[in-house]
Design an enzyme around this catalytic site. Structure first.
Site, PDB file in Angstrom:
ATOM      1  N   LYS A 405       0.827  -1.212   0.000  1.00 45.13           N
ATOM      2  CA  LYS A 405       0.000   0.000   0.000  1.00 45.13           C
ATOM      3  C   LYS A 405       0.864   1.266   0.000  1.00 45.13           C
ATOM      4  O   LYS A 405       0.339   2.375  -0.137  1.00 45.13           O
ATOM      5  CB  LYS A 405      -0.951  -0.018   1.188  1.00 45.13           C
ATOM      6  CG  LYS A 405      -1.982  -1.134   1.068  1.00 45.13           C
ATOM      7  CD  LYS A 405      -2.806  -1.299   2.319  1.00 45.13           C
ATOM      8  CE  LYS A 405      -3.832  -2.432   2.140  1.00 45.13           C
ATOM      9  NZ  LYS A 405      -3.201  -3.732   1.870  1.00 45.13           N
ATOM     10  N   SER A 446      -3.332 -13.039   9.411  1.00 46.27           N
ATOM     11  CA  SER A 446      -2.813 -12.065  10.373  1.00 46.27           C
ATOM     12  C   SER A 446      -3.969 -11.297  11.002  1.00 46.27           C
ATOM     13  O   SER A 446      -5.089 -11.283  10.483  1.00 46.27           O
ATOM     14  CB  SER A 446      -1.847 -11.097   9.684  1.00 46.27           C
ATOM     15  OG  SER A 446      -2.530 -10.331   8.705  1.00 46.27           O
ATOM     16  N   ARG A 534     -14.321   0.707   0.680  1.00 41.56           N
ATOM     17  CA  ARG A 534     -14.196   1.521   1.889  1.00 41.56           C
ATOM     18  C   ARG A 534     -13.280   2.717   1.633  1.00 41.56           C
ATOM     19  O   ARG A 534     -12.514   2.717   0.669  1.00 41.56           O
ATOM     20  CB  ARG A 534     -13.657   0.664   3.038  1.00 41.56           C
ATOM     21  CG  ARG A 534     -14.573  -0.483   3.423  1.00 41.56           C
ATOM     22  CD  ARG A 534     -13.943  -1.389   4.465  1.00 41.56           C
ATOM     23  NE  ARG A 534     -12.736  -2.046   3.963  1.00 41.56           N
ATOM     24  CZ  ARG A 534     -12.026  -2.925   4.658  1.00 41.56           C
ATOM     25  NH1 ARG A 534     -12.404  -3.256   5.884  1.00 41.56           N
ATOM     26  NH2 ARG A 534     -10.944  -3.477   4.147  1.00 41.56           N
ATOM     27  N   GLU A 537      -9.435   2.771   0.027  1.00 38.76           N
ATOM     28  CA  GLU A 537      -9.065   1.496  -0.586  1.00 38.76           C
ATOM     29  C   GLU A 537      -8.858   1.642  -2.089  1.00 38.76           C
ATOM     30  O   GLU A 537      -9.535   2.409  -2.763  1.00 38.76           O
ATOM     31  CB  GLU A 537     -10.142   0.436  -0.328  1.00 38.76           C
ATOM     32  CG  GLU A 537     -10.064  -0.207   1.016  1.00 38.76           C
ATOM     33  CD  GLU A 537     -10.974  -1.429   1.097  1.00 38.76           C
ATOM     34  OE1 GLU A 537     -10.581  -2.398   1.778  1.00 38.76           O
ATOM     35  OE2 GLU A 537     -12.050  -1.424   0.505  1.00 38.76           O
TER      36      GLU A 537
END
Length: 612
Positions: A405, A446, A534, A537
Site C-alpha cells: 500500500k 494475520s 471503503r 481502498e
C-alpha cells in the site's frame, strides 16, 4: 485372537498343508513309481514338515499381518517352501540314494498354492466382505502414481477407514484405463466433475505429494465444481518417519490455493548473520513479529529482545519461545511503545542489538483513515525514533516491514508507510547502520486480515461481505512474510526495498468462495454480499510502480525495487511540519490538519507521490 492362538492355528494349518501336499504328490504318481514306499513317504513327510516350520520361523511367516499381504509376503512363502523342499531332496538322497523329483515338484507347487491361498484368501475376504459391511464414503483419488497407490492400498486394507476408493484420475495418458489394486484410472483431472456425478463420489483425495501450489489450484478448480469434500494426503516424508499415517488426510488450506510456491530460505547466509547475535523485534507479539521470532530462533541467536506495547501478546510469545528454546537463547521481553523516543534510545543503548526487525505498525486501512494522527505518530515518528536509536547504538542491520500500500498511496496507512521507507532510506546514507525495507501484500491469517473475518461470518451462517466483485489483492502466508523479512536481513547492503514475487493477484470474491467451499458449505448456503469500497481502498494493489520495476531477482522470488530517493531537506522539512513525539504533545497545526482528514491525506500524498 491372542498371539499364541494365532501362532498355533497357522502352524497346524501349515502342517496339514505340508502333509496333504506330499501325500497328494505320492498318490498322483504311485502307479508310475515302485520304489516310493511307505517308509520313503514317512521320512520325506517328516523331513518336509520339520524343515518347513524351521524356514517358516526364519522368514517369520507366522508373524506377518496377512490382512495386508502383498508381493513381499508371497516372496517369503516361495523362499520358505523352496528351501524346505530342497532339504527334503537332500534327505532323500542321503537316505535312499535317490531324489524323487516328480513327487517333490508336485509337492512344491501344491505347497505354494495352498499356503499362499490360505493367507491371501483372508485378505480377500476381509477386503471384500468385512470391509464392505461398514458404510463408507465413496472416494475419488487424484493421482495414479506412488502416492495414489499408497492411498488406495491403505484404504482397501483398513476396515476402519472411512472411505472406499472407487476410481482414480491422472493426467498421464499412459495410465488411462489401467487398474491400481483393482481400482480403475477412469480419466483425467478435467473429468473430475463428470466422474463425481457418474460414480456418486462423496470425497475427493488429492494424492500427489509433489504437487506445486499452482497445480493444486488447478485441480481444486475442478473439484470446486462438485459438491464433494476435498482433502490432501500427507507429505511422504511425514508418512515415512511415522509422524502421520497415509490415511490421515489434511484439509485443503487457503494458502494451498495461492497459485505460488512458498519462498525458501538461504539457510547459510541467514545463519551467518543471525547465529550468536542479539536480535531485536518490534511488534513481537503481533502476527508477523511473533513468527519472525519463531523462525529466527532456529538459527540460535544469543539473545532475542521482544519489544511491544501489548502486555498479553508479549507474555504469550515470551512464554512460547522459552518453552521452545529451553534456555539455549536468552529471551528478553520489553514492554514499550516505539512512539516513546526516550524509551527506544534507552533499550537500544542497553542491549545494543546486531539486527533489528521493525514489525510494529498501525496497518488497518479504514481505521487509519478515521485516525490519521495515530498513523502518523506510530508509522512515521515511531519508525524515525527506532531507526535513529538503532543508528546511535551502532546496530548492524535494520529491516523495516513495509506494505504494498506504500506504492502510489491512496490512503493514510499507505502514505505513512511510504514515508517510513523514505526515512530509513535517507538514514542509510547518513549512518553506518544498513537500513532496508521489505514490502509485501496481504498476509493470510494475520490480525485484522480478511480470512479471520470471513471465517467468523461463515460460522455465523453468512453472508460473507466482500467490498467489490473486482477487488483484487496479493496474498502470502505469515511464515512466508517472515521468511522474506529474515532473508532480506541476509541480503541487505543498505537502502534497498525488497519485494516478494507474489505471483498473480487473487480476487477477494474468489478467496471468499474458496473459503466457503473449504468450510464444507455451498455458496448458496452462506451467500456473498458486496458492501462497497471503503474509504482509502484501491481496487488493485501494486508491489512496485512502473518507475521502480527492476527485472532481476537478487534471490529466488525476491526483487529489489528502484524506489527514487528524496532530497533530505524536502523530507525533513515535511517531517518537521508533523508533531515531534519527544515533545509529548501534538502541535495545534497537526491537530487541525488531522481533523480535516482530506487535508492530511492530500498533503501526504502530494509529498510521497512526488518521490515514488
Amino acid at each position: 485372537m491372542t498371539y499364541q492362538k494365532r501362532l498355533s492355528c497357522l502352524a497346524a494349518l501349515d502342517s496339514a498343508i505340508v502333509l496333504f501336499s506330499i501325500y497328494i504328490g505320492y498318490f498322483l504318481l504311485h502307479p508310475y513309481i515302485d520304489i516310493y514306499n511307505a517308509g520313503t513317504l514317512a521320512v520325506s513327510s517328516i523331513s518336509l514338515l520339520i524343515s518347513h516350520h524351521l524356514f517358516a520361523a526364519l522368514y517369520r511367516l507366522y508373524q506377518k499381518a496377512w490382512e495386508y499381504a502383498s508381493v513381499h509376503e508371497l516372496i517369503a512363502i516361495v523362499k520358505a517352501v523352496t528351501l524346505s523342499v530342497l532339504v527334503t531332496a537332500i534327505v532323500q538322497l542321503v537316505a535312499f540314494q535317490d531324489i524323487y523329483v516328480r513327487v517333490l515338484l508336485i509337492t512344491w507347487m501344491l505347497h505354494i498354492l495352498l499356503i499362499g491361498g490360505s493367507r491371501f484368501s483372508w485378505r480377500l475376504y476381509r477386503n471384500h466382505f468385512i470391509a464392505r459391511d461398514k458404510e463408507k464414503k465413496r472416494a475419488l483419488i487424484v493421482g495414479a502414481g506412488s502416492g495414489g497407490s499408497m492411498v488406495v492400498r491403505q484404504l482397501l486394507s483398513h476396515t476402519d477407514a472411512d472411505f472406499r476408493p472407487v476410481a482414480l484420475v491422472d493426467d498421464d495418458h499412459n495410465k488411462q484405463r489401467l487398474q491400481i489394486h483393482g481400482i480403475t484410472v477412469a480419466g483425467q483431472t478435467a473429468d473430475i466433475p463428470r466422474l463425481v456425478k457418474q460414480w456418486k463420489i462423496d470425497h475427493i483425495i488429492i494424492a500427489i505429494p509433489s504437487l506445486k501450489r499452482s497445480e493444486i489450484q488447478h485441480i481444486y478448480k475442478q473439484c470446486a465444481k462438485t459438491s464433494a469434500k476435498v482433502q490432501i494426503m500427507p507429505l511422504i516424508e511425514d508418512v515415512i518417519t511415522g509422524r502421520v499415517s497415509v490415511s490421515q488426510f489434511r484439509e485443503v488450506q487457503v494458502e494451498d490455493l495461492l497459485g505460488r510456491d512458498p519462498v525458501e530460505l538461504n539457510i547459510e547466509s541467514i545463519a551467518e548473520y543471525a547465529a550468536g547475535r542479539t536480535i531485536l523485534v518490534t511488534g513481537a507479539g503481533g502476527s508477523i513479529g511473533s513468527e519472525i521470532c519463531r523462525q529466527i530462533s532456529t538459527f540460535q541467536p544469543r539473545k532475542i529482545i521482544l519489544v511491544g506495547h501489548g502486555e498479553n501478546s508479549i507474555y504469550q510469545i515470551d512464554l512460547e519461545l522459552r518453552n521452545r528454546c529451553k534456555g539455549s537463547i536468552e529471551i528478553i521481553p520489553i514492554i514499550g511503545d516505539i512512539q516513546d523516543r526516550e524509551r527506544m534510545f534507552h533499550v537500544m543503548e542497553e542491549y545494543r542489538p546486531d539486527v533489528v526487525y521493525h514489525a510494529a505498525a498501525h496497518k488497518h486501512v479504514p481505521l487509519m483513515e478515521h485516525n490519521p494522527q495515530e498513523a502518523v505518530k506510530n508509522n512515521i515518528f515511531g519508525t524515525k525514533n527506532l531507526a535513529e536509536a538503532a543508528s546511535a547504538a551502532g546496530v548492524n542491520k535494520f529491516v523495516l516491514i513495509s506494505s504494498d500500500k506504500a506504492v502510489n498511496p491512496t490512503n493514510v496507512m499507505g502514505a505513512t508507510k511510504r514515508l517510513a521507507e523514505m526515512i530509513i532510506q535517507q538514514l542509510d546514507k547518513e549512518s553506518e547502520t544498513r537500513f532496508v525495507a521489505v514490502r509485501f501484500g496481504n498476509v493470510l491469517g494475520s490480525r485484522g486480515s480478511v480470512i479471520p473475518l470471513f471465517k467468523k461470518q461463515i460460522q455465523a451462517g453468512g453472508p460473507v461481505t466482500v467490498t467489490h466483485p473486482d477487488m483484487t489483492r496479493y496474498f502470502m502466508t505469515i511464515p512466508e512474510a517472515s521468511r522474506l523479512v529474515i532473508q532480506a536481513g541476509a541480503l541487505a547492503k543498505g537502502g534497498e526495498i525488497f519485494v516478494l514475487d507474489m505471483g498473480e493477484p487473487v480476487k477477494i470474491v474468489d478467496l471468499a468462495k474458496n473459503l466457503i467451499k473449504l468450510s464444507g458449505f455451498s455458496i448458496e448456503e452462506v451467500g456473498i454480499k458486496f458492501s462497497g469500497i471503503r474509504p482509502g481502498e484501491k481496487m488493485y494493489e501494486e508491489l512496485l510502480n512502473k518507475n521502480e520495476i527492476h527485472p532481476n531477482q537478487v534471490f529466488p522470488k525476491i526483487h529489489v525495487g528502484k524506489a527514487a530517493q528524496v532530497e533530505p531537506e524536502v523530507l525533513w522539512e515535511f517531517i518537521d511540519t508533523l508533531p515531534s513525539k519527544s515533545n509529548r504533545m501534538l502541535k495545534k497545526e497537526l491537530i487541525e490538519i488531522a481533523n480535516a482528514k482530506d487535508g492530511l491525506q492530500r498533503l501526504m500524498k502530494e509529498v510521497s507521490g512526488l518521490l515514488i
